[in-house]
Write an enzyme that holds these catalytic residues in place. Structure first.
Site, PDB file in Angstrom:
ATOM      1  N   HIS A  44       0.829  -1.218   0.000  1.00 42.70           N
ATOM      2  CA  HIS A  44       0.000   0.000   0.000  1.00 42.70           C
ATOM      3  C   HIS A  44       0.860   1.264   0.000  1.00 42.70           C
ATOM      4  CE1 HIS A  44      -3.954   1.955   1.392  1.00 42.70           C
ATOM      5  NE2 HIS A  44      -3.089   2.958   1.252  1.00 42.70           N
ATOM      6  N   HIS A  46       1.188   5.294  -2.372  1.00 38.47           N
ATOM      7  CA  HIS A  46       0.603   6.177  -3.391  1.00 38.47           C
ATOM      8  C   HIS A  46       1.754   6.823  -4.164  1.00 38.47           C
ATOM      9  CE1 HIS A  46      -3.556   6.180  -1.628  1.00 38.47           C
ATOM     10  NE2 HIS A  46      -2.845   5.728  -0.609  1.00 38.47           N
ATOM     11  N   GLN A 139      -9.750   8.946  -4.715  1.00 36.85           N
ATOM     12  CA  GLN A 139      -9.515   9.623  -3.430  1.00 36.85           C
ATOM     13  C   GLN A 139     -10.728  10.391  -2.900  1.00 36.85           C
ATOM     14  OE1 GLN A 139      -6.293  10.072  -1.352  1.00 36.85           O
ATOM     15  NE2 GLN A 139      -8.134  10.417  -0.122  1.00 36.85           N
ATOM     16  N   HIS A 197      -9.701   1.501   0.502  1.00 35.46           N
ATOM     17  CA  HIS A 197      -9.411   2.285   1.704  1.00 35.46           C
ATOM     18  C   HIS A 197     -10.694   2.211   2.535  1.00 35.46           C
ATOM     19  CE1 HIS A 197      -6.006   3.720  -0.555  1.00 35.46           C
ATOM     20  NE2 HIS A 197      -5.631   4.571   0.381  1.00 35.46           N
ATOM     21  N   GLU A 200     -11.231   4.521   7.011  1.00 35.64           N
ATOM     22  CA  GLU A 200     -10.046   5.245   7.491  1.00 35.64           C
ATOM     23  C   GLU A 200     -10.523   6.518   8.182  1.00 35.64           C
ATOM     24  OE1 GLU A 200      -7.201   6.598   4.588  1.00 35.64           O
ATOM     25  OE2 GLU A 200      -5.674   7.027   6.105  1.00 35.64           O
ATOM     26  N   ASP A 296       2.452   3.386   2.913  1.00 34.89           N
ATOM     27  CA  ASP A 296       1.380   4.303   2.520  1.00 34.89           C
ATOM     28  C   ASP A 296       1.876   5.594   1.873  1.00 34.89           C
ATOM     29  OD1 ASP A 296      -1.107   5.398   2.119  1.00 34.89           O
ATOM     30  OD2 ASP A 296      -1.668   5.538   4.217  1.00 34.89           O
TER      31      ASP A 296
HETATM   32 ZN   LIG Z   1      -3.627   4.964   1.134  1.00 36.32          ZN
END
Ligand SMILES: [Zn+2]
Length: 381
Positions: A44, A46, A139, A197, A200, A296
């Site tokens: 994981h 980005h 996102q 996701h 979160e 992450d």
């Molecule tokens: Zn993430």
């Protein structure tokens, strides 16, 4: 070549390599103690946002400002820019012994999606081959962000390895669950993975994981699903957490904990005492669930720090997750080269006859690796 006095799965051994393969593994004789394990896998990160933290400093340090800053930067990103930052970051990962990476990419910029998919092919035949997987991660939501659903489908059609979603960020619980259904449908249609996701947030009312598990059970898809973050679980009442953890076990999906980001992005509401905002790794393990550990963010709008060394994430987890028992620390370190490989078909074996593909850390055992976090050497046939 012989690697002497190596810790390997709790034994001390000498490993010899000939013609690119492991030729013998025998009881250790002598030499400075080292630790051997398969290369690390990153479940994981980005890469489209990596190294952008400098361009849009996160003044408040919060998740919400991170998302806002990202949304502002994203539309202007060129393919060259995404490629350059991703390549630099992947280089750091390789330097820290990680050769498999699943990156999320925001379909809000399809140039970024294309850049990372192109990079995936390139990295597969690099000098040190890197297996890159790309997950289409909306996102700002699939249903909430105008026009995003079409871009998200387009991103998947461009050749993503996994479909993402962000149910807790959709406007309502119902829309969040609807977004999960869309993601699961799309993944089934394309025959690819799902990487969500999921919850979160600190909100104990954010309960999309139970829905994801139920759908995974009904569709028989658990082995192809990752639920990332799951930080609301930290704040669930214990009885409810126990129910959801049992569903995770039954569904057979993997939960990926991202300790570096979540230790600072969660727990931002109210005063003291501050919650930690990490998912319940100890309880998931106790129930027999699969847990991965992600880095992450690498210097991105959400988390300005980060080195691309997964051992840093493990180091944070043993502290913030109260996992400092001997066996717990061993398991946390082992996850990086073990359960983290799940989405890639499992970790490469270190056994006689197998192609040489392992790390050598200049540290006596996994706990010393966590303590010192030194650079490993990658041995490849
Ligand atoms: Zn993430």
């Amino acid at each position: 070549m012989i690697v002497r006095n190596a810790w390997l799965d709790g034994q001390r051994v000498d490993i010899s390599v000939a013609d690119g393969h492991i030729s013998t593994i025998e009881p250790a004789t002598e030499g400075e103690p080292v630790t051997v394990c398969p290369p690390l896998a990153e479940p994981h990160v980005h890469l489209d946002a990596a190294l952008l933290g400098r361009r849009a400093p996160n003044v408040s340090g919060t998740l919400v400002e991170g998302i806002e800053n990202w949304a502002r930067l994203r539309d202007g990103l060129t393919a060259e820019d995404v490629r350059a930052r991703a390549l630099e970051t992947v280089g750091w990962y390789v330097g820290w012994g990680c050769t498999r990476i699943r990156t999320h990419v925001d379909p809000g910029n399809l140039r970024a999606v294309e850049a990372l998919i192109t990079l995936r092919e390139e990295l597969a035949s690099a000098e040190v081959p890197v297996e890159l997987q790309v997950a289409a991660f909306p996102q700002e939501g699939i249903l909430r962000a105008p026009g995003r659903q079409a871009q998200w489908v387009k991103a998947v059609e461009l050749g993503c390895d996994a479909v993402g979603a962000i149910p807790h960020f959709e406007r309502t619980t119902d829309e969040g669950n609807a977004s999960l259904r869309l993601a699961l449908d799309l993944a089934q249609e394309r025959g690819i993975d799902v990487d969500v996701h999921c919850d979160e947030t600190d909100d104990p009312g954010s309960r999309h994981l139970e829905f994801l598990c139920a759908e995974a059970i009904d569709r028989g898809m658990g082995s192809r699903i990752i639920a990332g973050h799951c930080t609301a679980m930290h704040s669930y009442p214990d009885g409810y957490a126990a129910k959801v953890i049992e569903l995770v076990r039954l569904a057979g999906l993997q939960v990926v904990c991202n300790p570096l980001d979540n230790i600072v992005l969660q727990g931002r509401y109210g005063g003291y005492p501050k919650i930690r905002g990490l998912t319940r790794v100890d309880e998931l393990w106790a129930a027999g669930c699969s847990v991965g550990i992600g880095h992450d963010s690498v210097m991105d709008p959400w988390y300005r720090l980060g080195t691309a060394n997964l051992v840093d994430a493990a180091y944070m987890l043993v502290h913030a997750g109260h996992l400092t028992g001997e066996a717990e620390m061993q398991r946390v370190f082992g996850t990086l080269s073990g359960a983290n490989h799940r989405a890639f078909g499992g970790a490469p074996a270190i056994e006689v006859g197998a192609p040489a593909n392992f790390l050598v850390y200049p540290a006596a055992d996994p706990i010393e690796v966590l303590r010192l976090r030194p650079k490993p050497t990658l041995i490849r046939g």
